[in-house]
Design a protein around this motif. Structure first.
Motif, short mmCIF file in Angstrom:
data_model
loop_
_atom_site.label_atom_id
_atom_site.label_comp_id
_atom_site.label_asym_id
_atom_site.label_seq_id
_atom_site.Cartn_x
_atom_site.Cartn_y
_atom_site.Cartn_z
N PHE A 134 0.86 -1.40 -0.09
CA PHE A 134 0.18 0.05 -0.21
C PHE A 134 1.04 1.02 -0.05
N LEU A 135 1.91 1.32 0.85
CA LEU A 135 2.86 2.30 0.68
C LEU A 135 3.51 2.68 -0.51
N ASN A 136 3.99 1.42 -0.92
CA ASN A 136 4.73 1.92 -2.48
C ASN A 136 3.72 2.43 -3.50
N LEU A 137 2.49 1.83 -3.43
CA LEU A 137 1.42 2.45 -4.47
C LEU A 137 1.15 3.83 -4.03
N GLN A 138 1.29 4.16 -2.77
CA GLN A 138 0.99 5.70 -2.42
C GLN A 138 2.14 6.71 -2.99
N HIS A 139 3.34 6.28 -2.96
CA HIS A 139 4.20 6.90 -3.36
C HIS A 139 4.58 6.65 -5.01
N LYS A 140 4.00 5.64 -5.78
CA LYS A 140 4.18 5.57 -7.02
C LYS A 140 3.33 6.38 -7.88
N GLU A 141 2.06 6.65 -7.45
CA GLU A 141 1.30 7.17 -8.31
C GLU A 141 0.13 7.76 -7.40
N SER A 142 -0.66 8.97 -7.80
CA SER A 142 -1.60 9.53 -7.30
C SER A 142 -2.94 8.96 -7.27
N LEU A 143 -3.03 8.53 -8.55
CA LEU A 143 -4.48 7.75 -8.98
C LEU A 143 -4.14 6.32 -9.49
N HIS A 144 -4.88 5.35 -8.58
CA HIS A 144 -4.26 3.94 -8.93
C HIS A 144 -5.60 3.27 -9.45
N ASN A 145 -5.47 2.36 -10.51
CA ASN A 145 -6.65 1.88 -11.15
C ASN A 145 -6.64 0.47 -10.54
N LEU A 146 -7.64 0.44 -9.67
CA LEU A 146 -8.28 -0.91 -8.89
C LEU A 146 -8.82 -1.94 -9.69
N GLN A 147 -9.38 -1.59 -10.77
CA GLN A 147 -10.03 -2.48 -11.63
C GLN A 147 -9.04 -3.30 -12.21
N LYS A 148 -7.58 -2.93 -12.61
CA LYS A 148 -6.71 -3.73 -13.18
C LYS A 148 -5.80 -4.11 -12.22
N ASP A 149 -5.66 -4.17 -10.63
CA ASP A 149 -4.59 -4.47 -9.83
C ASP A 149 -5.19 -5.47 -8.77
N TYR A 150 -5.33 -6.67 -9.18
CA TYR A 150 -5.95 -7.84 -8.42
C TYR A 150 -4.99 -7.88 -7.18
N ALA A 151 -3.66 -7.45 -7.04
CA ALA A 151 -2.85 -7.65 -5.97
C ALA A 151 -3.27 -6.85 -4.73
N ILE A 152 -3.80 -5.60 -5.05
CA ILE A 152 -4.34 -4.87 -4.21
C ILE A 152 -5.50 -5.48 -3.10
N TRP A 153 -6.35 -5.95 -4.03
CA TRP A 153 -7.26 -6.84 -3.18
C TRP A 153 -7.02 -8.00 -2.31
N LEU A 154 -5.81 -8.70 -2.84
CA LEU A 154 -5.24 -9.61 -2.10
C LEU A 154 -4.67 -9.20 -0.94
N CYS A 155 -4.03 -7.95 -0.93
CA CYS A 155 -3.59 -7.36 0.40
C CYS A 155 -4.59 -6.90 1.14
N ALA A 156 -5.69 -6.25 0.63
CA ALA A 156 -6.91 -5.99 1.44
C ALA A 156 -7.36 -7.45 2.20
N ALA A 157 -7.60 -8.40 1.60
CA ALA A 157 -7.71 -9.63 1.91
C ALA A 157 -6.96 -10.17 3.24
N ALA A 158 -5.69 -10.05 3.01
CA ALA A 158 -4.91 -10.52 4.03
C ALA A 158 -5.01 -9.41 5.28
N VAL A 159 -5.03 -8.31 4.98
CA VAL A 159 -5.23 -7.15 5.96
C VAL A 159 -6.35 -7.57 6.82
N CYS A 160 -7.59 -7.92 6.17
CA CYS A 160 -8.73 -7.86 6.85
C CYS A 160 -8.77 -9.26 7.90
N PHE A 161 -8.12 -10.26 7.40
CA PHE A 161 -8.19 -11.51 7.91
C PHE A 161 -7.18 -11.42 9.49
#
Length: 221
Positions: A134-161
């Motif tokens: 999440f921190l790397n994405l924040q430093h990488k770009e101001s607007l991230h395309n969530l539709q094409k990034d399944y990794a961010i949802w995997l991270c969200a799943a990991a954080v939630c559980f």
């Protein structure tokens, strides 16, 4: 609540087969297989193992947890594959945590007791690697395309559980906590909610993989 977990688990499996059937990423197919194993383990093996074979349920929880740990370290290894430094840390952390788990199961306690201390280390690692993504994405770009990034949802799943399970594991380690009333109900309620939301994020990851670019949008250094 357990019926809801089964429904969302089956929904995750169905979503995976629907959206991964054409050129689905290998790592997501592995994660789909893990979800199938999880359902079999929760609904059959741990439920009837004592009746069928006189084996403690924790034996199957421990066996599944080792597979779960291996797969999720592989998930984050894939996510950070283009970042050699973090990839090396994930690899060495995975080896260390798995070795600690085996030591806890074979030498410190036994297979009838869940390896809570080593799994606590695993949960902490999952939260840490998710935060790094999440921190790397924040430093990488101001607007991230969530539709094409399944990794961010995997991270969200990991954080939630793991944020919930991390706290629950701390209560397992502290025997005094279980002397309070309704602790078991609280434990299972929060754990069940975390599992359901975890499944939902995995579903979104499977759907997002359908719209992925040529390579996973892994953070760079």
């Amino acid at each position: 609540m357990f019926t809801a977990i089964l429904i969302f688990g089956l929904l995750t499996v169905l979503t995976g087969f629907v959206f991964l059937r054409k050129n689905g990423p290998v790592i997501l197919w592995i994660l789909l297989a893990l979800n199938i194993i999880s359902i079999i383990n929760e609904q059959l093996l741990t439920e009837y193992c004592w009746h069928w074979w006189h084996i403690q349920p924790n034996v199957f929880y421990n066996l599944y947890s080792l597979i779960d740990m291996l797969v999720w370290f592989l998930v984050f290894y894939t996510v950070f594959y283009r970042v050699p430094g973090i990839r090396y840390i994930i690899f060495t952390t995975g080896i260390g945590v798995l070795c600690y788990s085996l030591a806890e199961l074979f030498f410190i306690y036994n297979w009838s007791i869940f390896h809570s201390r080593s799994f606590l280390c695993f949960s902490g690692a999952m939260l840490l690697f998710s935060a790094v993504y999440f921190l790397n994405l924040q430093h990488k770009e101001s607007l991230h395309n969530l539709q094409k990034d399944y990794a961010i949802w995997l991270c969200a799943a990991a954080v939630c559980f793991h944020s919930v399970f991390f706290i629950n594991l701390l209560t397992v380690i502290d025997p005094l906590y279980w002397s309070y009333p309704n602790t078991t109900r609280i434990f299972h309620t929060f754990q069940s909610l975390a599992i359901i939301i975890h499944y939902l994020f995995i579903c979104i990851a499977f759907i997002s993989s359908r719209y992925r670019p040529e390579q996973i949008p892994s953070p760079r250094t």
